[in-house]
Design a protein around this motif. Sequence first.
Motif, PDB file in Angstrom:
ATOM      1  N   LEU A 123       0.814  -1.208   0.000  1.00 17.20           N
ATOM      2  CA  LEU A 123       0.000   0.000   0.000  1.00 17.20           C
ATOM      3  C   LEU A 123       0.854   1.266   0.000  1.00 17.20           C
ATOM      4  CD1 LEU A 123      -2.964   0.855  -0.042  1.00 17.20           C
ATOM      5  CD2 LEU A 123      -2.945   0.868   2.456  1.00 17.20           C
ATOM      6  N   ALA A 124       2.102   1.161   0.446  1.00 13.68           N
ATOM      7  CA  ALA A 124       2.998   2.326   0.471  1.00 13.68           C
ATOM      8  C   ALA A 124       3.736   2.522  -0.848  1.00 13.68           C
ATOM      9  CB  ALA A 124       4.002   2.184   1.614  1.00 13.68           C
ATOM     10  N   SER A 125       3.672   1.537  -1.738  1.00 14.96           N
ATOM     11  CA  SER A 125       4.300   1.695  -3.052  1.00 14.96           C
ATOM     12  C   SER A 125       3.497   2.689  -3.888  1.00 14.96           C
ATOM     13  CB  SER A 125       4.370   0.335  -3.761  1.00 14.96           C
ATOM     14  OG  SER A 125       5.116  -0.585  -2.984  1.00 14.96           O
ATOM     15  N   PRO A 126       4.128   3.371  -4.863  1.00 14.51           N
ATOM     16  CA  PRO A 126       3.414   4.395  -5.640  1.00 14.51           C
ATOM     17  C   PRO A 126       2.131   3.867  -6.273  1.00 14.51           C
ATOM     18  CG  PRO A 126       5.764   4.484  -6.092  1.00 14.51           C
ATOM     19  CD  PRO A 126       5.549   3.260  -5.251  1.00 14.51           C
ATOM     20  N   LEU A 127       1.051   4.621  -6.143  1.00 15.47           N
ATOM     21  CA  LEU A 127      -0.243   4.281  -6.738  1.00 15.47           C
ATOM     22  C   LEU A 127      -0.563   5.310  -7.818  1.00 15.47           C
ATOM     23  CD1 LEU A 127      -2.329   3.432  -3.541  1.00 15.47           C
ATOM     24  CD2 LEU A 127      -1.364   1.807  -5.177  1.00 15.47           C
ATOM     25  N   GLU A 128      -0.791   4.839  -9.006  1.00 19.40           N
ATOM     26  CA  GLU A 128      -1.035   5.737 -10.136  1.00 19.40           C
ATOM     27  C   GLU A 128      -2.243   6.638  -9.885  1.00 19.40           C
ATOM     28  OE1 GLU A 128      -2.235   5.512 -14.894  1.00 19.40           O
ATOM     29  OE2 GLU A 128      -1.679   3.690 -13.810  1.00 19.40           O
ATOM     30  N   GLY A 129      -2.042   7.933 -10.068  1.00 21.29           N
ATOM     31  CA  GLY A 129      -3.140   8.892  -9.984  1.00 21.29           C
ATOM     32  C   GLY A 129      -3.553   9.265  -8.578  1.00 21.29           C
ATOM     33  N   VAL A 130      -2.838   8.777  -7.563  1.00 25.01           N
ATOM     34  CA  VAL A 130      -3.204   9.066  -6.178  1.00 25.01           C
ATOM     35  C   VAL A 130      -2.156   9.994  -5.560  1.00 25.01           C
ATOM     36  CG1 VAL A 130      -3.710   8.105  -3.900  1.00 25.01           C
ATOM     37  CG2 VAL A 130      -4.309   6.809  -5.960  1.00 25.01           C
ATOM     38  N   PRO A 131      -2.536  11.217  -5.185  1.00 25.05           N
ATOM     39  CA  PRO A 131      -1.580  12.126  -4.534  1.00 25.05           C
ATOM     40  C   PRO A 131      -1.090  11.551  -3.212  1.00 25.05           C
ATOM     41  CG  PRO A 131      -3.578  13.287  -5.208  1.00 25.05           C
ATOM     42  CD  PRO A 131      -3.860  11.827  -5.362  1.00 25.05           C
ATOM     43  N   ALA A 132       0.094  11.993  -2.801  1.00 26.17           N
ATOM     44  CA  ALA A 132       0.734  11.449  -1.601  1.00 26.17           C
ATOM     45  C   ALA A 132      -0.155  11.570  -0.368  1.00 26.17           C
ATOM     46  CB  ALA A 132       2.071  12.148  -1.361  1.00 26.17           C
ATOM     47  N   GLU A 133      -0.864  12.698  -0.224  1.00 24.45           N
ATOM     48  CA  GLU A 133      -1.674  12.877   0.988  1.00 24.45           C
ATOM     49  C   GLU A 133      -2.843  11.901   1.043  1.00 24.45           C
ATOM     50  OE1 GLU A 133      -3.090  16.061  -1.995  1.00 24.45           O
ATOM     51  OE2 GLU A 133      -1.188  15.178  -1.325  1.00 24.45           O
ATOM     52  N   ARG A 134      -3.403  11.557  -0.128  1.00 19.72           N
ATOM     53  CA  ARG A 134      -4.504  10.587  -0.118  1.00 19.72           C
ATOM     54  C   ARG A 134      -3.969   9.175   0.079  1.00 19.72           C
ATOM     55  NH1 ARG A 134      -7.328  13.195  -4.723  1.00 19.72           N
ATOM     56  NH2 ARG A 134      -7.262  11.211  -5.863  1.00 19.72           N
ATOM     57  N   GLN A 135      -2.792   8.870  -0.452  1.00 21.66           N
ATOM     58  CA  GLN A 135      -2.200   7.554  -0.215  1.00 21.66           C
ATOM     59  C   GLN A 135      -1.839   7.384   1.256  1.00 21.66           C
ATOM     60  OE1 GLN A 135       0.980   6.493  -2.860  1.00 21.66           O
ATOM     61  NE2 GLN A 135       1.172   4.430  -2.029  1.00 21.66           N
ATOM     62  N   LEU A 136      -1.333   8.434   1.859  1.00 21.63           N
ATOM     63  CA  LEU A 136      -1.045   8.381   3.294  1.00 21.63           C
ATOM     64  C   LEU A 136      -2.323   8.132   4.084  1.00 21.63           C
ATOM     65  CD1 LEU A 136       0.998   8.690   5.600  1.00 21.63           C
ATOM     66  CD2 LEU A 136       0.589  11.167   5.522  1.00 21.63           C
ATOM     67  N   ALA A 137      -3.418   8.743   3.646  1.00 22.34           N
ATOM     68  CA  ALA A 137      -4.709   8.525   4.314  1.00 22.34           C
ATOM     69  C   ALA A 137      -5.150   7.069   4.190  1.00 22.34           C
ATOM     70  CB  ALA A 137      -5.768   9.455   3.733  1.00 22.34           C
ATOM     71  N   MET A 138      -4.882   6.448   3.045  1.00 20.13           N
ATOM     72  CA  MET A 138      -5.194   5.021   2.877  1.00 20.13           C
ATOM     73  C   MET A 138      -4.420   4.178   3.894  1.00 20.13           C
ATOM     74  SD  MET A 138      -5.041   4.335  -1.210  1.00 20.13           S
ATOM     75  CE  MET A 138      -5.965   5.287  -2.411  1.00 20.13           C
ATOM     76  N   ILE A 139      -3.124   4.448   4.004  1.00 20.74           N
ATOM     77  CA  ILE A 139      -2.263   3.681   4.915  1.00 20.74           C
ATOM     78  C   ILE A 139      -2.737   3.866   6.357  1.00 20.74           C
ATOM     79  CG2 ILE A 139       0.085   3.457   5.813  1.00 20.74           C
ATOM     80  CD1 ILE A 139       1.032   4.438   2.993  1.00 20.74           C
ATOM     81  N   ARG A 140      -3.018   5.112   6.710  1.00 23.83           N
ATOM     82  CA  ARG A 140      -3.481   5.402   8.068  1.00 23.83           C
ATOM     83  C   ARG A 140      -4.818   4.714   8.342  1.00 23.83           C
ATOM     84  NH1 ARG A 140      -3.728  10.574   7.634  1.00 23.83           N
ATOM     85  NH2 ARG A 140      -1.595  10.985   8.329  1.00 23.83           N
ATOM     86  N   THR A 141      -5.704   4.729   7.363  1.00 27.17           N
ATOM     87  CA  THR A 141      -7.016   4.093   7.513  1.00 27.17           C
ATOM     88  C   THR A 141      -6.886   2.595   7.734  1.00 27.17           C
ATOM     89  OG1 THR A 141      -8.148   5.769   6.172  1.00 27.17           O
ATOM     90  CG2 THR A 141      -9.202   3.605   6.321  1.00 27.17           C
ATOM     91  N   LEU A 142      -6.069   1.943   6.911  1.00 23.84           N
ATOM     92  CA  LEU A 142      -5.919   0.492   7.050  1.00 23.84           C
ATOM     93  C   LEU A 142      -5.303   0.125   8.390  1.00 23.84           C
ATOM     94  CD1 LEU A 142      -6.331  -2.243   5.737  1.00 23.84           C
ATOM     95  CD2 LEU A 142      -4.080  -2.017   4.658  1.00 23.84           C
ATOM     96  N   ALA A 143      -4.291   0.901   8.812  1.00 25.30           N
ATOM     97  CA  ALA A 143      -3.658   0.633  10.106  1.00 25.30           C
ATOM     98  C   ALA A 143      -4.650   0.803  11.249  1.00 25.30           C
ATOM     99  CB  ALA A 143      -2.460   1.562  10.302  1.00 25.30           C
ATOM    100  N   SER A 144      -5.456   1.857  11.184  1.00 21.81           N
ATOM    101  CA  SER A 144      -6.427   2.129  12.239  1.00 21.81           C
ATOM    102  C   SER A 144      -7.518   1.067  12.293  1.00 21.81           C
ATOM    103  CB  SER A 144      -7.047   3.512  12.011  1.00 21.81           C
ATOM    104  OG  SER A 144      -8.106   3.743  12.906  1.00 21.81           O
ATOM    105  N   ARG A 145      -8.061   0.730  11.137  1.00 24.94           N
ATOM    106  CA  ARG A 145      -9.182  -0.221  11.090  1.00 24.94           C
ATOM    107  C   ARG A 145      -8.750  -1.653  11.394  1.00 24.94           C
ATOM    108  NH1 ARG A 145     -12.758   3.585  11.952  1.00 24.94           N
ATOM    109  NH2 ARG A 145     -13.397   4.780  10.118  1.00 24.94           N
ATOM    110  N   ALA A 146      -7.476  -1.962  11.154  1.00 25.23           N
ATOM    111  CA  ALA A 146      -6.984  -3.324  11.405  1.00 25.23           C
ATOM    112  C   ALA A 146      -6.313  -3.474  12.762  1.00 25.23           C
ATOM    113  CB  ALA A 146      -5.996  -3.734  10.310  1.00 25.23           C
TER     114      ALA A 146
END
Length: 292
Positions: A123-146
């Motif tokens: 999830l921390a590897s580059p995701l096409e079309g996703v700005p860094a702040e939204r990718q960081l939000a994904m990582i934070r969300t998964l960590a929090s929910r899991a």
Amino acid sequence: MLQTYLEACKAAVNDFLARLFEPTGLHARLKEAMKYSLMADGKRLRPALVIATAETFGVPRDRVLPAAAAVELIHCYSLIHDDLPCMDDDDLRRGQPTNHVVFGEAMALLAGDALLTEAFHLLASPLEGVPAERQLAMIRTLASRAGVDGMVGGQAVDIERTGGQGTLQDVEFIHLHKTARLIQACVEIGGYFADLDDQVRQSLSCYGECLGLAFQMIDDVLDVTASTEQLGKTAGKDVEEGKLTYPRFVGVERTRQMAQDVIRRGEQALAKVGVRSEPLQVLQALIVERDR
């Protein structure tokens, strides 16, 4: 139509997962254990929810697959650990012997650890079309929910309450955290592929939580009403072990009704912000109508 969409998502996710963790090197046995559980015949509902949410906002499926796979890695690790003798002590999962039965407890534990860690690597590897702040939000969300305030916290309370009397409030806490939070994360992460306002994100989060709660309510029902062959895991284990479930407190039919009620609450949350999604409706129907 219902199965067609899920099967298409499943095929795409399976193709992506199959390229991960080739069993080579001195630690080949570890990767073999990881792949054994990862490539078992699961429904892939959670990654499909990531895909469906992103597709709702016009994001192509191939761009979503790394994040969808990351969620499946988390789910798979949780199943390996959940089946260990020190946890639920089960010997059947997804229609095949559980990981520790095949590879031993130590390697199963490490396989789960590795899948958990690799999920965040992915999830921390580059995701096409996703700005860094939204990718960081994904990582934070998964960590929090899991994590401790999500799936792992719910599992801890489940272990503590198993075999005891408990209350309906205990059931609600366990189901919300142990199951619903990760499903909620799927919808939230899928939403981060698009540039959405806070109100829409909040509605997606509510919808995901409701889907997760309904999923676990139906899971409770199936443990009572379905066979081991249907489930791909040992049926009736909740009752045998004294698990806290909704049917234990309110009965099977009331649990089914509660699942319908919570689904309607989720639908209302999306309708309030004008979000209409055929892919999510398809997966929602599968959650409520499934027999395994």
